[in-house]
Design a protein around this motif. Structure first.
Motif, PDB file in Angstrom:
ATOM      1  N   GLN A 149       0.837  -1.203   0.000  1.00  0.00           N
ATOM      2  CA  GLN A 149       0.000   0.000   0.000  1.00  0.00           C
ATOM      3  C   GLN A 149       0.867   1.247   0.000  1.00  0.00           C
ATOM      4  O   GLN A 149       0.589   2.227  -0.705  1.00  0.00           O
ATOM      5  CB  GLN A 149      -0.911  -0.016   1.223  1.00  0.00           C
ATOM      6  CG  GLN A 149      -1.855   1.173   1.307  1.00  0.00           C
ATOM      7  CD  GLN A 149      -2.783   1.093   2.508  1.00  0.00           C
ATOM      8  OE1 GLN A 149      -3.228   0.007   2.886  1.00  0.00           O
ATOM      9  NE2 GLN A 149      -3.067   2.235   3.118  1.00  0.00           N
ATOM     10  N   ILE A 150       1.945   1.203   0.780  1.00  0.00           N
ATOM     11  CA  ILE A 150       2.873   2.336   0.819  1.00  0.00           C
ATOM     12  C   ILE A 150       3.577   2.494  -0.524  1.00  0.00           C
ATOM     13  O   ILE A 150       3.780   3.615  -1.015  1.00  0.00           O
ATOM     14  CB  ILE A 150       3.886   2.144   1.958  1.00  0.00           C
ATOM     15  CG1 ILE A 150       3.153   2.197   3.307  1.00  0.00           C
ATOM     16  CG2 ILE A 150       4.994   3.190   1.906  1.00  0.00           C
ATOM     17  CD1 ILE A 150       4.017   1.864   4.499  1.00  0.00           C
ATOM     18  N   PHE A 151       3.938   1.379  -1.150  1.00  0.00           N
ATOM     19  CA  PHE A 151       4.570   1.437  -2.468  1.00  0.00           C
ATOM     20  C   PHE A 151       3.663   2.166  -3.457  1.00  0.00           C
ATOM     21  O   PHE A 151       4.105   3.042  -4.203  1.00  0.00           O
ATOM     22  CB  PHE A 151       4.852   0.030  -2.986  1.00  0.00           C
ATOM     23  CG  PHE A 151       5.993  -0.671  -2.297  1.00  0.00           C
ATOM     24  CD1 PHE A 151       6.721  -0.051  -1.293  1.00  0.00           C
ATOM     25  CD2 PHE A 151       6.340  -1.961  -2.666  1.00  0.00           C
ATOM     26  CE1 PHE A 151       7.769  -0.704  -0.661  1.00  0.00           C
ATOM     27  CE2 PHE A 151       7.389  -2.624  -2.045  1.00  0.00           C
ATOM     28  CZ  PHE A 151       8.098  -1.993  -1.032  1.00  0.00           C
ATOM     29  N   ARG A 152       2.387   1.785  -3.478  1.00  0.00           N
ATOM     30  CA  ARG A 152       1.460   2.397  -4.442  1.00  0.00           C
ATOM     31  C   ARG A 152       1.328   3.895  -4.200  1.00  0.00           C
ATOM     32  O   ARG A 152       1.257   4.675  -5.155  1.00  0.00           O
ATOM     33  CB  ARG A 152       0.099   1.716  -4.359  1.00  0.00           C
ATOM     34  CG  ARG A 152       0.063   0.326  -4.996  1.00  0.00           C
ATOM     35  CD  ARG A 152      -1.364  -0.135  -5.216  1.00  0.00           C
ATOM     36  NE  ARG A 152      -2.072  -0.270  -3.948  1.00  0.00           N
ATOM     37  CZ  ARG A 152      -2.095  -1.384  -3.228  1.00  0.00           C
ATOM     38  NH1 ARG A 152      -1.431  -2.453  -3.632  1.00  0.00           N
ATOM     39  NH2 ARG A 152      -2.773  -1.448  -2.098  1.00  0.00           N
ATOM     40  N   LYS A 153       1.280   4.307  -2.940  1.00  0.00           N
ATOM     41  CA  LYS A 153       1.154   5.730  -2.636  1.00  0.00           C
ATOM     42  C   LYS A 153       2.362   6.514  -3.128  1.00  0.00           C
ATOM     43  O   LYS A 153       2.264   7.708  -3.394  1.00  0.00           O
ATOM     44  CB  LYS A 153       0.970   5.922  -1.133  1.00  0.00           C
ATOM     45  CG  LYS A 153      -0.403   5.515  -0.614  1.00  0.00           C
ATOM     46  CD  LYS A 153      -0.541   5.813   0.869  1.00  0.00           C
ATOM     47  CE  LYS A 153      -1.941   5.481   1.369  1.00  0.00           C
ATOM     48  NZ  LYS A 153      -2.087   5.766   2.827  1.00  0.00           N
ATOM     49  N   GLN A 154       3.508   5.828  -3.238  1.00  0.00           N
ATOM     50  CA  GLN A 154       4.715   6.507  -3.708  1.00  0.00           C
ATOM     51  C   GLN A 154       4.945   6.280  -5.207  1.00  0.00           C
ATOM     52  O   GLN A 154       5.997   6.616  -5.745  1.00  0.00           O
ATOM     53  CB  GLN A 154       5.924   6.021  -2.907  1.00  0.00           C
ATOM     54  CG  GLN A 154       5.855   6.389  -1.431  1.00  0.00           C
ATOM     55  CD  GLN A 154       7.167   6.922  -0.911  1.00  0.00           C
ATOM     56  OE1 GLN A 154       8.059   7.289  -1.664  1.00  0.00           O
ATOM     57  NE2 GLN A 154       7.281   7.019   0.404  1.00  0.00           N
TER      58      GLN A 154
END
Length: 255
Positions: A176-181
């Motif tokens: 989820q953090i990857f997608r936000k970045q």
């Protein structure tokens, strides 16, 4: 090397010639890696005695293997396997795999041990395509379920430009953090094996040093300029009594 069912199938009455059944039994053992590259094959006499067949039958089976380029005969040195077995990767839908990873993350508790940007080891740096002085995010975590630790996660991630903290990874799955970045994964390679627990792993997973652990290496790629680039290298060590890796596969009727 061969189970009772395989030996029984060889000896039972069947329309297929006996030499061919022996040849198929030996061929399957070579193709699946049971008889490894460079291994010496039994002699024709040994095959005849072990499988209760005639030497002529054993010779014909070996002739078939040699004709297919699976074994090589050398006078005075015997017959050796020349086929090199390479395990074939199992392909699975990426979206389903990533959803399962996130689901597992939400069904467990995580303790973040380390979250900082630092220089990765040379081997990881080269895989990530970084220069010697470049840094990547180093993350160490332990996942537990009902208070029992089952997985130790160590990862190196590049291309995360925005600041992240231990609290971020304690609250949300990494994907989820990857997608936000802006990291949209296009390809994931997973390799499963087994290792003995080091002192550090044993401490974090509540087991004994030297105890067997499941190991998983996950390499995650993005697609950029029609090329795949590795952006995340993850090693996971699982307590085998508290974690199972299950795959439910269906045969493809088109093949």
């Amino acid at each position: 090397m061969f189970g009772e069912a395989q030996l029984a199938a060889l000896n039972q009455d069947a329309p297929t010639p006996l030499y061919f059944r022996l040849y198929r039994l030996l061929k399957d053992a070579i193709l699946n890696g049971t008889m490894a590259h460079g291994a010496q094959m039994p002699t024709e006499q040994q095959l005849a005695e072990n499988f209760a067949v005639s030497r002529i039958t054993a010779k014909r089976a070996m002739d078939e293997l040699a004709a297919e380029g699976l074994v090589e005969r050398r006078r005075g040195k015997g017959t050796h396997v020349i086929y090199e077995y390479e395990p074939q990767p199992l392909k699975a839908p990426l979206v389903g795999m990533l959803q399962e990873i996130e689901s597992m993350a939400r069904r467990s508790e995580v303790k973040v041990l380390e979250c900082q940007r630092s220089r990765p080891p040379a081997s990881v740096r080269d895989m990530l395509g970084l220069d010697e002085k470049d840094k990547a995010l180093h993350l160490l975590r332990v996942r537990s379920r009902e208070g029992l630790p089952f997985g130790y996660y160590a990862s190196w991630t590049s291309r995360l430009d925005k600041p992240v903290s231990k609290r971020d990874f304690a609250r949300a799955p990494r994907l989820q953090i990857f997608r936000k970045q802006g990291l949209e994964l296009s390809h994931v390679i997973q390799t499963i094996g087994a290792v003995a627990a080091t002192q550090e792993l044993a401490q974090h997973l509540d087991t004994s040093p030297g105890a067997p652990l499941l190991s998983l290496v996950r390499q995650s790629f993005i697609s950029e300029d029609d090329e795949e680039k590795l952006v995340d290298y993850l090693e996971v060590f699982y307590h085998p009594d508290r974690f199972q890796y299950r795959m439910d596969l269906n045969l493809d009727d088109t093949e």
